[in-house]
Scaffold this active site. Structure first.
Site, PDB file in Angstrom:
ATOM      1  N   ARG A  74      60.433  37.753  26.078  1.00  0.00           N
ATOM      2  CA  ARG A  74      59.328  36.985  25.507  1.00  0.00           C
ATOM      3  C   ARG A  74      58.199  36.902  26.529  1.00  0.00           C
ATOM      4  O   ARG A  74      58.442  36.830  27.739  1.00  0.00           O
ATOM      5  CB  ARG A  74      59.778  35.565  25.146  1.00  0.00           C
ATOM      6  CG  ARG A  74      60.694  35.477  23.941  1.00  0.00           C
ATOM      7  CD  ARG A  74      59.966  35.767  22.624  1.00  0.00           C
ATOM      8  NE  ARG A  74      60.844  35.644  21.459  1.00  0.00           N
ATOM      9  CZ  ARG A  74      61.437  36.667  20.848  1.00  0.00           C
ATOM     10  NH1 ARG A  74      61.271  37.901  21.274  1.00  0.00           N
ATOM     11  NH2 ARG A  74      62.206  36.449  19.776  1.00  0.00           N
ATOM     12  N   HIS A 132      55.160  44.706  21.292  1.00  0.00           N
ATOM     13  CA  HIS A 132      56.332  43.945  20.807  1.00  0.00           C
ATOM     14  C   HIS A 132      57.097  44.722  19.725  1.00  0.00           C
ATOM     15  O   HIS A 132      57.215  44.261  18.589  1.00  0.00           O
ATOM     16  CB  HIS A 132      55.905  42.564  20.283  1.00  0.00           C
ATOM     17  CG  HIS A 132      57.075  41.607  20.189  1.00  0.00           C
ATOM     18  ND1 HIS A 132      56.952  40.242  20.325  1.00  0.00           N
ATOM     19  CD2 HIS A 132      58.397  41.821  19.989  1.00  0.00           C
ATOM     20  CE1 HIS A 132      58.132  39.666  20.189  1.00  0.00           C
ATOM     21  NE2 HIS A 132      59.029  40.618  19.986  1.00  0.00           N
TER      22      HIS A 132
HETATM   23  P1  NDP Z   1      71.916  36.219  23.695  1.00  0.00           P
HETATM   24  O1  NDP Z   1      71.722  34.788  23.335  1.00  0.00           O
HETATM   25  O2  NDP Z   1      73.063  36.944  23.100  1.00  0.00           O
HETATM   26  O3  NDP Z   1      72.037  36.343  25.292  1.00  0.00           O
HETATM   27  C1  NDP Z   1      71.244  35.608  26.138  1.00  0.00           C
HETATM   28  C2  NDP Z   1      71.678  35.873  27.582  1.00  0.00           C
HETATM   29  O4  NDP Z   1      70.792  35.140  28.455  1.00  0.00           O
HETATM   30  C3  NDP Z   1      73.098  35.388  27.876  1.00  0.00           C
HETATM   31  O5  NDP Z   1      73.710  36.254  28.793  1.00  0.00           O
HETATM   32  C4  NDP Z   1      72.835  34.018  28.515  1.00  0.00           C
HETATM   33  O6  NDP Z   1      73.845  33.586  29.413  1.00  0.00           O
HETATM   34  C5  NDP Z   1      71.579  34.311  29.317  1.00  0.00           C
HETATM   35  N1  NDP Z   1      70.864  33.060  29.619  1.00  0.00           N
HETATM   36  C6  NDP Z   1      70.345  32.151  28.762  1.00  0.00           C
HETATM   37  N2  NDP Z   1      69.779  31.126  29.436  1.00  0.00           N
HETATM   38  C7  NDP Z   1      69.945  31.405  30.756  1.00  0.00           C
HETATM   39  C8  NDP Z   1      69.621  30.728  31.949  1.00  0.00           C
HETATM   40  N3  NDP Z   1      68.997  29.538  31.938  1.00  0.00           N
HETATM   41  N4  NDP Z   1      69.979  31.284  33.122  1.00  0.00           N
HETATM   42  C9  NDP Z   1      70.627  32.487  33.164  1.00  0.00           C
HETATM   43  N5  NDP Z   1      70.974  33.180  32.052  1.00  0.00           N
HETATM   44  C10 NDP Z   1      70.643  32.640  30.874  1.00  0.00           C
HETATM   45  O7  NDP Z   1      70.525  36.954  23.370  1.00  0.00           O
HETATM   46  P2  NDP Z   1      70.286  38.458  22.917  1.00  0.00           P
HETATM   47  O8  NDP Z   1      70.900  39.366  23.929  1.00  0.00           O
HETATM   48  O9  NDP Z   1      70.659  38.637  21.504  1.00  0.00           O
HETATM   49  O10 NDP Z   1      68.680  38.527  22.974  1.00  0.00           O
HETATM   50  C11 NDP Z   1      67.975  38.237  24.174  1.00  0.00           C
HETATM   51  C12 NDP Z   1      66.511  38.044  23.891  1.00  0.00           C
HETATM   52  O11 NDP Z   1      65.867  39.305  23.659  1.00  0.00           O
HETATM   53  C13 NDP Z   1      66.151  37.244  22.632  1.00  0.00           C
HETATM   54  O12 NDP Z   1      66.258  35.855  22.852  1.00  0.00           O
HETATM   55  C14 NDP Z   1      64.732  37.659  22.369  1.00  0.00           C
HETATM   56  O13 NDP Z   1      63.848  36.781  23.038  1.00  0.00           O
HETATM   57  C15 NDP Z   1      64.632  39.043  23.019  1.00  0.00           C
HETATM   58  N6  NDP Z   1      64.391  40.086  22.009  1.00  0.00           N
HETATM   59  C16 NDP Z   1      63.217  40.814  22.092  1.00  0.00           C
HETATM   60  C17 NDP Z   1      62.945  41.810  21.187  1.00  0.00           C
HETATM   61  C18 NDP Z   1      61.722  42.662  21.310  1.00  0.00           C
HETATM   62  O14 NDP Z   1      61.384  43.380  20.365  1.00  0.00           O
HETATM   63  N7  NDP Z   1      61.033  42.669  22.439  1.00  0.00           N
HETATM   64  C19 NDP Z   1      63.868  42.090  20.069  1.00  0.00           C
HETATM   65  C20 NDP Z   1      65.092  41.314  20.113  1.00  0.00           C
HETATM   66  C21 NDP Z   1      65.312  40.334  21.039  1.00  0.00           C
HETATM   67  P3  NDP Z   1      75.349  33.285  28.888  1.00  0.00           P
HETATM   68  O15 NDP Z   1      75.959  34.662  28.704  1.00  0.00           O
HETATM   69  O16 NDP Z   1      75.958  32.532  29.997  1.00  0.00           O
HETATM   70  O17 NDP Z   1      75.216  32.516  27.603  1.00  0.00           O
END
Ligand code: NDP
Length: 309
Positions: free
Chosen positions: A224, A272
């Site tokens: 994002r 995006h």
């Molecule tokens: P998930 O919710 O499956 O994974 C999120 C990951 O981030 C997890 O490993 C989580 O840790 C980690 N995380 C969250 N908060 C923190 C923190 N404070 N500190 C450290 N690690 C953290 O998300 P997805 O993989 O499905 O998607 C990720 C992001 O990709 C989406 O939220 C979206 O914003 C972006 N996206 C962008 C797109 C684009 O076209 N550019 C398309 C699709 C998605 P833990 O494993 O411990 O929970």
């Protein structure tokens, strides 16, 4: 009972076709023509106008049209007690994997320099860099991050990841906490941001983060725009500390035409599109979630409101 579709970026016709192929009786309505508000039991949304979900007395589910839920959670009039679910879709994940591999390989094989050389008709033979010298650090290692990490590992890139909770369920080393972040940054020649956008992750790509990366590191933000302190990135590139960046997401989208990123020689801008939701692929899980909440069960891929993702 009806589904309310709210999005300016997705096609209501495609979604109606895709959803009714799984549930021919679905009553599909498009914002703002919602009819009787008490008919609506599921809202399928991308960046809904604030307050648009506030007066739906029988709403059972808010379903995101994307992998993130940050665009939903910013609404100050979000109805309490209604579960929010996000999409986890193999088609979207595959697109994200392709995009990340493209960006990493592009940096690893120095495509920007080669393209520049071509504009000057220069036969510029760049010596190959051993794959293990392009260490990849991933901020976020969830549904999408894991698949990207596995694909890059298969190509021979050393990958480490940073997560919120300590994880040992992966062949890729995952770190957590402040010290874990520093350790991942220290060993990242290429840094990929795949975090959800939350209070904790806002502006995480900032001057301190860049200073912790090795000299010459490259940044890929495909999560994002709010993760990135844009002026810090430009300073870190222009000072020569970072070698460049590939940015797919921005604070303001579309990126304003006078933004410095557009013409910066060391920045690649994409609009995006790293992963776009395809209705025909994602519709089935929406119908499944609708059936789950109708029978009083929790939806799949529910967002944890405490953690914001
Ligand atoms: P998930 O919710 O499956 O994974 C999120 C990951 O981030 C997890 O490993 C989580 O840790 C980690 N995380 C969250 N908060 C923190 C923190 N404070 N500190 C450290 N690690 C953290 O998300 P997805 O993989 O499905 O998607 C990720 C992001 O990709 C989406 O939220 C979206 O914003 C972006 N996206 C962008 C797109 C684009 O076209 N550019 C398309 C699709 C998605 P833990 O494993 O411990 O929970």
């Amino acid at each position: 009972m009806a589904l309310l579709f709210i999005s300016n970026d997705d096609s209501p016709v495609e979604w109606q076709d895709a959803l009714t192929s799984f549930d021919p009786d679905l009553d599909f309505r498009t914002w703002p023509d919602l009819g009787t508000a008490s008919d609506i039991e599921i809202a399928l949304v991308w960046k809904q106008p604030p307050g648009s979900l506030a007066d739906l007395p029988r709403l059972k589910l808010i379903q995101s049209l994307g992998a993130g839920a940050d665009h939903i959670l910013t609404d100050p009039q979000l109805p309490g007690g209604v579960p929010i679910a996000r999409l986890v879709d193999s088609n979207l994940t595959q697109q994200m994997v392709e995009f990340a591999v493209l960006a990493v390989l592009s940096r690893h094989r120095r495509m920007k320099q080669l393209q520049l050389a071509q504009t000057q008709s220069l036969w510029n033979v760049i010596q190959p860099i051993p794959t293990h010298h392009s260490r990849v650090g991933m901020l976020g290692f969830g549904e999408i991050g894991r698949e990207i990490g596995n694909a890059l590992t298969r190509l021979g890139f050393p990958v480490t990841a940073w997560t919120r909770t300590a994880r040992e369920d992966s062949n890729i080393v995952c770190q957590s906490g402040e010290n874990g972040l520093v350790a991942v940054l220290h060993s990242s020649d290429i840094l990929i941001c795949l975090l959800p956008f939350t209070e904790e992750t806002k502006n995480i790509l900032n001057a301190d983060t860049f200073a912790t990366l090795p000299k010459g590191a490259y940044v890929i933000n495909m999560a994002r725009g709010g993760h990135l302190a844009e002026s810090d990135l430009l300073s870190a590139i222009d000072s020569g500390h970072l070698s460049g960046a590939w940015l797919d997401v921005f604070n303001e989208e579309p990126l304003p035409s006078d933004h410095l990123f557009w013409k910066h020689p060391k920045v690649i801008v994409t609009p995006h599109l790293a992963g776009l939701t395809v209705a025909s692929s994602a519709a089935e899980q929406v119908i499944k979630n609708l059936r789950l909440v109708r029978s009083g069960k929790a939806p799949n891929n529910a967002v944890n409101l405490k953690h914001g993702y």
